[in-house]
Design a protein around this motif. Structure first.
Motif, short mmCIF file in Angstrom:
data_model
loop_
_atom_site.label_atom_id
_atom_site.label_comp_id
_atom_site.label_asym_id
_atom_site.label_seq_id
_atom_site.Cartn_x
_atom_site.Cartn_y
_atom_site.Cartn_z
N SER A 1 0.82 -1.21 0.00
CA SER A 1 0.00 0.00 0.00
C SER A 1 0.86 1.28 0.00
O SER A 1 0.43 2.31 -0.49
N ARG A 2 2.06 1.16 0.50
CA ARG A 2 3.02 2.26 0.47
C ARG A 2 3.22 2.77 -0.97
O ARG A 2 3.48 3.95 -1.20
N GLU B 1 1.14 3.13 -3.35
CA GLU B 1 0.06 3.95 -3.91
C GLU B 1 0.56 5.38 -4.11
O GLU B 1 0.33 6.00 -5.16
N ALA B 2 1.27 5.89 -3.10
CA ALA B 2 1.82 7.25 -3.20
C ALA B 2 2.91 7.31 -4.27
O ALA B 2 3.02 8.29 -5.02
N SER C 1 -4.52 6.43 -8.29
CA SER C 1 -4.55 5.95 -6.92
C SER C 1 -5.63 4.88 -6.74
O SER C 1 -5.41 3.85 -6.09
N GLU C 2 -6.79 5.11 -7.36
CA GLU C 2 -7.89 4.15 -7.27
C GLU C 2 -7.52 2.84 -7.96
O GLU C 2 -7.78 1.75 -7.44
N THR D 1 -4.89 0.98 -5.91
CA THR D 1 -5.50 0.46 -4.68
C THR D 1 -6.34 -0.78 -4.96
O THR D 1 -6.30 -1.75 -4.21
N ILE E 1 -4.23 -3.82 -5.00
CA ILE E 1 -3.76 -4.24 -3.68
C ILE E 1 -4.90 -4.85 -2.86
O ILE E 1 -4.76 -5.92 -2.28
N VAL E 2 -6.04 -4.16 -2.86
CA VAL E 2 -7.16 -4.60 -2.01
C VAL E 2 -7.88 -5.81 -2.61
O VAL E 2 -8.23 -6.74 -1.90
#
Lengths: 101, 147
Positions: B15-16, B18-19, B47-48, B51, B54-55
């Motif tokens: 998740s790191r 994403e930035a 970003s979406e 994410t 990852i999710v």
């Protein structure tokens, strides 16, 4: 510190800062939830003044807190949102769950 | 369409990152001189997409996310986010606003809705068991009136 929590009687003020995404939202909600659990406030103020970026993870953050406050009828006030953040909130219809200033 | 410039990146689904993906797309699209609003919307869409990988695609497993950024003719920014995760069984349902398969993670179910409203075109291809690719384009206008 991505969030500074202030409490006044019946109110929790969470001053958020930095970027709100899926990565940072987890930490933010832990800190906010500690204060909510302790105080069971009538009002939660989320101050977005220091927030430089937010994606839909921020919407999840507001919706989750809304559910937490619901049992005792607490409400949410959202303050100081910039253009991009407002756009994401509007898309989500967040104005139905919270007062956006 | 001619590809005028292209950068490919691959990074693990932490998740790191994403930035990191947002920073990369900001740096790459700078050559099209986008407005503050345009870059804010593009960053949010990326970003979406990242994410989601990852999710949803990897769900706590390890795996890589591929980010392809291109400049096409007529000031068009092209972005592809690809994973080799679980795939989406029903793309139509996944793209419905407020639908989420991860409510316990406080996902709002708005990822694709944000991508579709902030980009000109979003195409999703997915195969169960082999992964998903999200392709997005956005024409950068030279009108800076909105900044």
């Amino acid at each position: 510190m991505p969030v500074i929590i202030d409490t006044e009687e019946n109110t929790v003020i969470a001053r958020l800062s930095g970027e709100i995404d899926h990565h940072t939202a987890k930490e933010l909600r832990t800190d906010i939830d500690l204060a909510i659990d302790r105080l069971k406030p009538a009002t939660l103020i989320l101050d977005f003044d220091g927030v430089t970026f937010m994606d839909s993870s921020g919407i999840g953050l507001v919706m989750g807190r809304y559910k937490m406050l619901k049992p005792w009828g607490g409400s949410i006030i959202i303050e100081n949102t910039g253009n991009q953040i407002k756009k994401v909130m509007r898309l989500a219809g967040l104005d139905r769950l919270a007062v956006i200033k | 369409m001619n590809i005028l410039n292209e950068v490919k990146m691959s990074f693990p689904c932490k998740s790191r990152n994403e930035a990191l993906a947002r920073t990369a797309v900001t740096a790459f699209s700078a050559q099209l001189d986008p407005s503050v609003n345009e870059i804010g919307e593009i960053k949010t869409a990326v970003s979406e997409a990242v994410t989601n990988c990852i999710v949803h695609a990897y769900r706590g497993r390890t795996g890589n996310i591929e980010l392809v950024m291109r400049i096409l003719d007529n000031n068009v920014l092209y972005i592809k986010v690809r994973d080799r995760g679980c795939g989406i069984p029903d793309i139509k349902q996944a793209m419905e606003p407020l639908y989420t398969s991860a409510p316990e993670e406080e996902r709002a179910g708005l990822g694709f809705a944000v991508m579709e409203s902030f980009m000109d075109k979003v195409t999703v291809r997915s195969k169960e068991g082999s992964g998903t690719s999200v392709t997005m384009t956005r024409k950068i206008l030279s009108d800076k009136a909105d900044t």
